[in-house]
Design an enzyme around this catalytic site. Structure first.
Site, PDB file in Angstrom:
ATOM      1  N   LYS A 110      45.944  51.648  45.399  1.00  0.00           N
ATOM      2  CA  LYS A 110      45.805  50.248  44.958  1.00  0.00           C
ATOM      3  C   LYS A 110      47.020  49.481  45.442  1.00  0.00           C
ATOM      4  O   LYS A 110      48.078  50.065  45.678  1.00  0.00           O
ATOM      5  CB  LYS A 110      45.744  50.191  43.429  1.00  0.00           C
ATOM      6  CG  LYS A 110      45.097  48.921  42.899  1.00  0.00           C
ATOM      7  CD  LYS A 110      43.588  49.054  42.862  1.00  0.00           C
ATOM      8  CE  LYS A 110      42.887  47.764  42.513  1.00  0.00           C
ATOM      9  NZ  LYS A 110      41.446  47.988  42.290  1.00  0.00           N
ATOM     10  N   ASP A 158      40.236  42.751  45.242  1.00  0.00           N
ATOM     11  CA  ASP A 158      40.242  42.911  43.783  1.00  0.00           C
ATOM     12  C   ASP A 158      40.442  41.479  43.262  1.00  0.00           C
ATOM     13  O   ASP A 158      40.155  40.515  43.997  1.00  0.00           O
ATOM     14  CB  ASP A 158      41.372  43.866  43.341  1.00  0.00           C
ATOM     15  CG  ASP A 158      41.233  44.321  41.889  1.00  0.00           C
ATOM     16  OD1 ASP A 158      40.442  45.229  41.625  1.00  0.00           O
ATOM     17  OD2 ASP A 158      41.900  43.741  41.000  1.00  0.00           O
ATOM     18  N   GLY A 211      34.167  35.445  38.142  1.00  0.00           N
ATOM     19  CA  GLY A 211      34.483  35.719  39.549  1.00  0.00           C
ATOM     20  C   GLY A 211      33.382  36.521  40.227  1.00  0.00           C
ATOM     21  O   GLY A 211      32.236  36.543  39.773  1.00  0.00           O
ATOM     22  N   ASN A 212      33.762  37.179  41.293  1.00  0.00           N
ATOM     23  CA  ASN A 212      32.807  37.924  42.119  1.00  0.00           C
ATOM     24  C   ASN A 212      32.036  38.988  41.336  1.00  0.00           C
ATOM     25  O   ASN A 212      30.831  39.160  41.498  1.00  0.00           O
ATOM     26  CB  ASN A 212      33.599  38.559  43.278  1.00  0.00           C
ATOM     27  CG  ASN A 212      32.808  39.603  44.007  1.00  0.00           C
ATOM     28  OD1 ASN A 212      32.955  40.793  43.747  1.00  0.00           O
ATOM     29  ND2 ASN A 212      31.938  39.175  44.890  1.00  0.00           N
TER      30      ASN A 212
HETATM   31  O1  2IT Z   1      38.515  48.305  41.465  1.00  0.00           O
HETATM   32  C1  2IT Z   1      37.841  48.531  42.494  1.00  0.00           C
HETATM   33  O2  2IT Z   1      37.158  49.554  42.597  1.00  0.00           O
HETATM   34  C2  2IT Z   1      37.903  47.565  43.584  1.00  0.00           C
HETATM   35  N1  2IT Z   1      38.588  46.555  43.431  1.00  0.00           N
HETATM   36  C3  2IT Z   1      37.187  47.819  44.872  1.00  0.00           C
HETATM   37  C4  2IT Z   1      37.975  48.713  45.739  1.00  0.00           C
HETATM   38  C5  2IT Z   1      37.412  48.925  47.125  1.00  0.00           C
HETATM   39  O3  2IT Z   1      38.076  49.622  47.886  1.00  0.00           O
HETATM   40  O4  2IT Z   1      36.347  48.403  47.451  1.00  0.00           O
END
Ligand code: 2IT
Length: 444
Positions: free
Chosen positions: A124, A164, A237-238
């Site tokens: 992350k 994210d 959001g998304n």
């Molecule tokens: O929390 C998550 O799983 C995401 N933000 C997506 C991560 C991704 O690599 O698509």
């Protein structure tokens, strides 16, 4: 495993990193039993090795705003565990971002990615950059400066970031453009790209769609039909957007969304052009939901959360720890059937304990929202093959993956009384896959 001793050691090494320690404690607590059945795990110190990130990069991100003033932010990438595949996980741009939050998210990502059945490790990253009120040009300059450091540490087979909170298609585009220029390569180094340069159909919708496929199965397993159910959603959001589209398509009625300013109650249901309006709200970059009430004549409740509204299904879609013990008590008193975290670690430990105690169906984020990263995995697959699939091919695979995740949760989470502890099921299934991979690969 001596859970308390392990937690004490971790706390001494990472003092005050509350979210990270919370995420680790939850996983260790639920895997303790199966861990102790495998002395080879203890011997190889799997738990101790798993809770510590492989490495962390932090870097300075200087950029120039529209007034010509120099701004400074901090950038991070946490490469947590790559035992089963390249580090994979999103980038979060939000003023709250710090190492505790990114370590909790990276740690969760290990198990979530393992559950997807695809070969992806956990990572992350992000920055304390605040996109609120920024122009496109400012966002672009920030993203370019961020990538100027990050590009050295990532790659299609080493570490693949994505979006994210605060990072969507626009940001991924700017990040990708800079990567391509620096590396002189077109590769699947980021996911969530636009369709014109290697993105996958369904990726923008995938987190919300996957969550609803999962919720539908949770309900069906308990003998309920999603059709006709009322739903409370937080966020706008998304992730909330995708969840609302699919819930509506399945015949449920979504009656709330929320933002930092409060929540909207729309008793007629958020559907049709009201869903498209969420994208417009987001594009203003003002981070408020109040304008929805004026636009569609719904009720705006300032400074409160939607968990006080009586509904059948509650879907936290905003951020970590957004649903606490008091909210959980409201939800229980309202007779809600099912709570499913579409956000990462949306519920506090107190809320989760209450749901489990009251035998309310509770789905943890690492299972419920895994469809997002799973579809990122499918984007990587398409990039590696240098082709792109149609929408139904991606959607069918997503549905199969969510169904596999549900099955794993039931396998490891079903209690003798028939109640399914999805938190335990998800943690144990994800853990066993990663632990076995680590064991087979020696002490590295
Ligand atoms: O929390 C998550 O799983 C995401 N933000 C997506 C991560 C991704 O690599 O698509």
């Amino acid at each position: 495993m001596n859970l308390e001793k392990l937690m004490q050691q971790l706390e001494a090494k990472h003092p005050g990193e509350q979210e990270y320690l919370q995420a680790v404690r939850e996983v260790l607590m639920t895997i303790e039993e199966v861990y102790n059945e495998h002395p080879e795990f203890e011997k190889a110190k799997i738990a101790e090795r798993l809770v510590e990130p492989d490495r962390i990069f932090t870097f300075k991100v200087p950029w120039v705003d529209d007034r010509g003033e120099v701004q400074l932010n901090i950038g991070y990438r946490v490469q947590f565990n790559n035992a089963i595949g390249p580090y994979k996980g999103g980038l979060r741009f939000h003023p709250s971002v710090n190492l505790s939050i990114l370590k909790f998210l990276g740690f969760e990502q290990i198990f979530k990615n393992a559950l997807t059945t695809l070969p992806m490790g956990g990572g992350k990253g992000g920055s304390d950059f605040n996109p609120r009120g920024k122009s496109d040009a400012e966002v672009m300059r920030f993203c370019q400066s961020f990538m100027l450091e990050l590009w050295r540490h990532i790659g299609a087979d080493t570490d693949v970031p994505a979006g994210d909170i605060g990072v969507g298609g626009r940001e991924i585009g700017y990040l990708y453009g800079m990567y391509r220029k620096l590396a002189q390569m077109n590769t699947g180094v980021l996911t969530g790209k636009n369709l014109e340069f290697g993105g996958s159909l369904i990726r923008p919708e995938a987190t919300g769609f996957g969550a609803l496929y999962f919720v539908k199965q949770m309900l069906e397993t308990a003998g309920h039909d999603i059709k006709g159910k009322t739903v409370a959603v937080s966020g706008f959001g998304n992730v909330a957007w995708g969840a609302i589209i699919k819930a509506t398509e399945m015949g449920a009625k979504v009656v709330t969304i929320s933002g930092p300013d409060g929540y909207i109650y729309d008793e007629n249901g958020i559907s049709g052009k009201k869903i498209d309006y969420l994208l417009e709200l987001r594009a203003t970059c003002n981070d408020v939901v109040a304008p929805y009430a004026e636009e569609f004549g719904a009720q705006f409740v300032p400074n409160r959360k939607p968990w006080e509204v009586k509904v059948d299904i509650a879907l936290p879609c905003a951020t970590q720890n957004e649903l606490n013990g008091e909210d959980a008590r409201n939800i229980i008193n309202n007779g809600t059937l099912c709570v499913a975290e579409v956000s990462n670690m949306g519920c506090t430990p107190e809320a989760i304990d209450l749901f489990i105690e009251h035998k309310i169906m509770y789905g943890p984020g690492k299972a419920v929202n895994a469809g997002g990263v799973a579809t990122s995995g499918l984007e990587m697959t398409q990039n590696a093959m240098h082709l792109s699939w149609g929408a139904s091919e991606v959607d069918n695979r997503l549905q199969q993956i969510m169904s596999d995740i549900h099955e794993q949760c039931v396998k490891y989470g079903k209690q003798p009384d028939g109640y399914i502890n999805y938190m335990k099921g998800a943690n144990v299934a994800g853990f066993l896959k990663v632990a076995k991979a680590m064991l087979a690969q020696g002490i590295v």
